[in-house]
Design a protein around this motif. Structure first.
Motif, short mmCIF file in Angstrom:
data_model
loop_
_atom_site.label_atom_id
_atom_site.label_comp_id
_atom_site.label_asym_id
_atom_site.label_seq_id
_atom_site.Cartn_x
_atom_site.Cartn_y
_atom_site.Cartn_z
N MET B 31 0.83 -1.21 0.00
CA MET B 31 0.00 0.00 0.00
C MET B 31 0.86 1.26 0.00
N MET B 32 0.58 2.14 -0.92
CA MET B 32 1.18 3.47 -0.94
C MET B 32 0.06 4.49 -1.08
N PHE B 33 0.29 5.63 -0.52
CA PHE B 33 -0.71 6.69 -0.51
C PHE B 33 -0.07 7.99 -0.95
N TRP B 34 -0.89 8.83 -1.56
CA TRP B 34 -0.47 10.18 -1.91
C TRP B 34 -1.40 11.18 -1.24
N TYR B 35 -0.80 12.17 -0.59
CA TYR B 35 -1.54 13.19 0.13
C TYR B 35 -1.16 14.58 -0.38
N ARG B 36 -2.06 15.52 -0.10
CA ARG B 36 -1.78 16.93 -0.30
C ARG B 36 -1.97 17.62 1.04
N GLN B 37 -1.07 18.53 1.33
CA GLN B 37 -1.16 19.29 2.58
C GLN B 37 -0.96 20.76 2.27
N GLN B 38 -2.02 21.53 2.39
CA GLN B 38 -1.92 22.97 2.23
C GLN B 38 -1.21 23.54 3.44
N PRO B 39 -0.52 24.67 3.30
CA PRO B 39 0.21 25.26 4.43
C PRO B 39 -0.68 25.44 5.65
N GLY B 40 -0.23 24.93 6.77
CA GLY B 40 -0.97 25.07 8.01
C GLY B 40 -2.23 24.23 8.10
N GLN B 41 -2.39 23.30 7.20
CA GLN B 41 -3.61 22.49 7.17
C GLN B 41 -3.30 21.03 7.46
N SER B 42 -4.36 20.26 7.57
CA SER B 42 -4.21 18.83 7.77
C SER B 42 -3.93 18.14 6.43
N LEU B 43 -3.86 16.83 6.48
CA LEU B 43 -3.59 16.05 5.28
C LEU B 43 -4.88 15.70 4.56
N THR B 44 -4.83 15.77 3.25
CA THR B 44 -5.94 15.35 2.41
C THR B 44 -5.46 14.22 1.51
N LEU B 45 -6.12 13.09 1.61
CA LEU B 45 -5.73 11.93 0.80
C LEU B 45 -6.15 12.14 -0.64
N ILE B 46 -5.19 12.00 -1.54
CA ILE B 46 -5.49 12.11 -2.97
C ILE B 46 -5.92 10.74 -3.50
N ALA B 47 -5.09 9.74 -3.25
CA ALA B 47 -5.38 8.41 -3.79
C ALA B 47 -4.55 7.36 -3.07
N THR B 48 -5.05 6.14 -3.18
CA THR B 48 -4.34 4.95 -2.69
C THR B 48 -3.80 4.21 -3.90
N ALA B 49 -2.52 3.87 -3.86
CA ALA B 49 -1.88 3.23 -5.01
C ALA B 49 -1.34 1.88 -4.57
N ASN B 50 -2.11 0.85 -4.85
CA ASN B 50 -1.67 -0.50 -4.54
C ASN B 50 -1.08 -1.14 -5.78
N GLN B 51 0.04 -1.82 -5.61
CA GLN B 51 0.69 -2.44 -6.76
C GLN B 51 -0.20 -3.51 -7.35
N GLY B 52 -0.30 -3.48 -8.67
CA GLY B 52 -1.10 -4.48 -9.35
C GLY B 52 -2.54 -4.09 -9.59
N SER B 53 -2.91 -2.90 -9.15
CA SER B 53 -4.28 -2.45 -9.39
C SER B 53 -4.27 -0.96 -9.71
N GLU B 54 -5.36 -0.51 -10.25
CA GLU B 54 -5.49 0.92 -10.53
C GLU B 54 -5.58 1.70 -9.23
N ALA B 55 -5.07 2.91 -9.26
CA ALA B 55 -5.16 3.76 -8.09
C ALA B 55 -6.61 4.08 -7.77
N THR B 56 -6.89 4.20 -6.50
CA THR B 56 -8.23 4.56 -6.04
C THR B 56 -8.21 6.00 -5.58
N TYR B 57 -9.00 6.84 -6.24
CA TYR B 57 -8.99 8.27 -5.97
C TYR B 57 -10.09 8.66 -4.99
N GLU B 58 -9.77 9.62 -4.17
CA GLU B 58 -10.75 10.16 -3.23
C GLU B 58 -11.63 11.17 -3.94
N SER B 59 -12.75 11.44 -3.30
CA SER B 59 -13.68 12.40 -3.86
C SER B 59 -12.99 13.75 -4.05
#
Lengths: 116, 113
Positions: B31-59
């Motif tokens: 399991m690998m994940f990609w996040y975005r963090q705006q300055p001074g903000q919390s983390l927002t999950l962009i997508a989950t990237a599991n090997q062997g499958s398409e990435a799953t994107y958050e809303s």
């Protein structure tokens, strides 16, 4: 839906004073709970985690946290704060989704300032 | 834990261009994940990237804007496409373990002008 609330946006303590950062969660099952710290300009570091068992967990840097199911809380504590503890602290709960995707639900964070 | 590196550590890009961020792990992870963090903000999950499958994107995140590759168990890339100033942020990759814990890379600080 799962959620994490950190009621305190910003806290200031004096060096040497005790610290408690609050975290409340909403989750239907037994939660997997985490505290992370992000120092200025740094990535996130895992401080401690709770999966099961003893409700008082010890972490790195002298931190501990206590899981209280009745209060849906997982508060972070340190008996004596050091100036280097000034950072952003995030509480998170593990959530499982269909397709075996495991992700973390994050609180908004608490910014800790330490006065000399 | 795991040792995670990201490239580049920071970049300044012009609007309309694309940037690819690399994430390298020192051990094999599912399991690998990609996040975005705006300055001074919390983390927002962009997508989950599991090997062997398409990435799953958050809303709110779509593949055309944030294409992800996961060619093997130690590497992933996130591309920020057709950038605008609103994409200025810190982008973080993380790896997941079976107990839900995640370990993070140092982040990529992106500024779009």
């Amino acid at each position: 839906a799962q959620s994490v609330t950190q009621p305190d946006i910003h806290i200031t303590v004096s060096e040497g004073a005790s610290l408690e950062l609050r975290c409340n969660y909403s989750y239907g099952a037994t939660p997997y709970l985490f505290w992370y710290v992000q120092s200025p300009g740094q990535g996130l570091q895992l401080l401690l985690k709770y999966f099961s068992g003893d409700t008082l967990v010890q972490g790195i840097k002298g931190f501990e946290a206590e899981f209280k199911r009745s209060q849906s809380s997982f508060n972070l504590r340190k008996p004596s704060v050091h100036w280097s503890d000034a950072a952003e602290y995030f509480c998170a709960v593990g959530a499982w989704e269909a397709g075996n995707n495991r992700k973390l639900i994050w609180g908004l964070g608490t910014s800790l300032a330490v006065n000399p | 834990s795991a040792v995670i590196s990201q490239k580049p550590s920071r970049d300044i890009c012009q609007r309309g261009t694309s940037l690819t961020i690399q994430c390298q792990v020192d051990s094999q992870v599912t399991m690998m994940f990609w996040y975005r963090q705006q300055p001074g903000q919390s983390l927002t999950l962009i997508a989950t990237a599991n090997q062997g499958s398409e990435a799953t994107y958050e809303s709110g995140f779509v593949i055309d804007k944030f294409p992800i590759s996961r060619p093997n168990l130690t590497f992933s890339t996130l591309t920020v496409s057709n950038m605008s100033p609103e994409d200025s942020s810190i982008y973080l990759c993380s790896v997941g373990r079976m107990g839900y814990e995640q370990y993070f890379g140092p982040g990529t600080r992106l500024t779009v002008t």
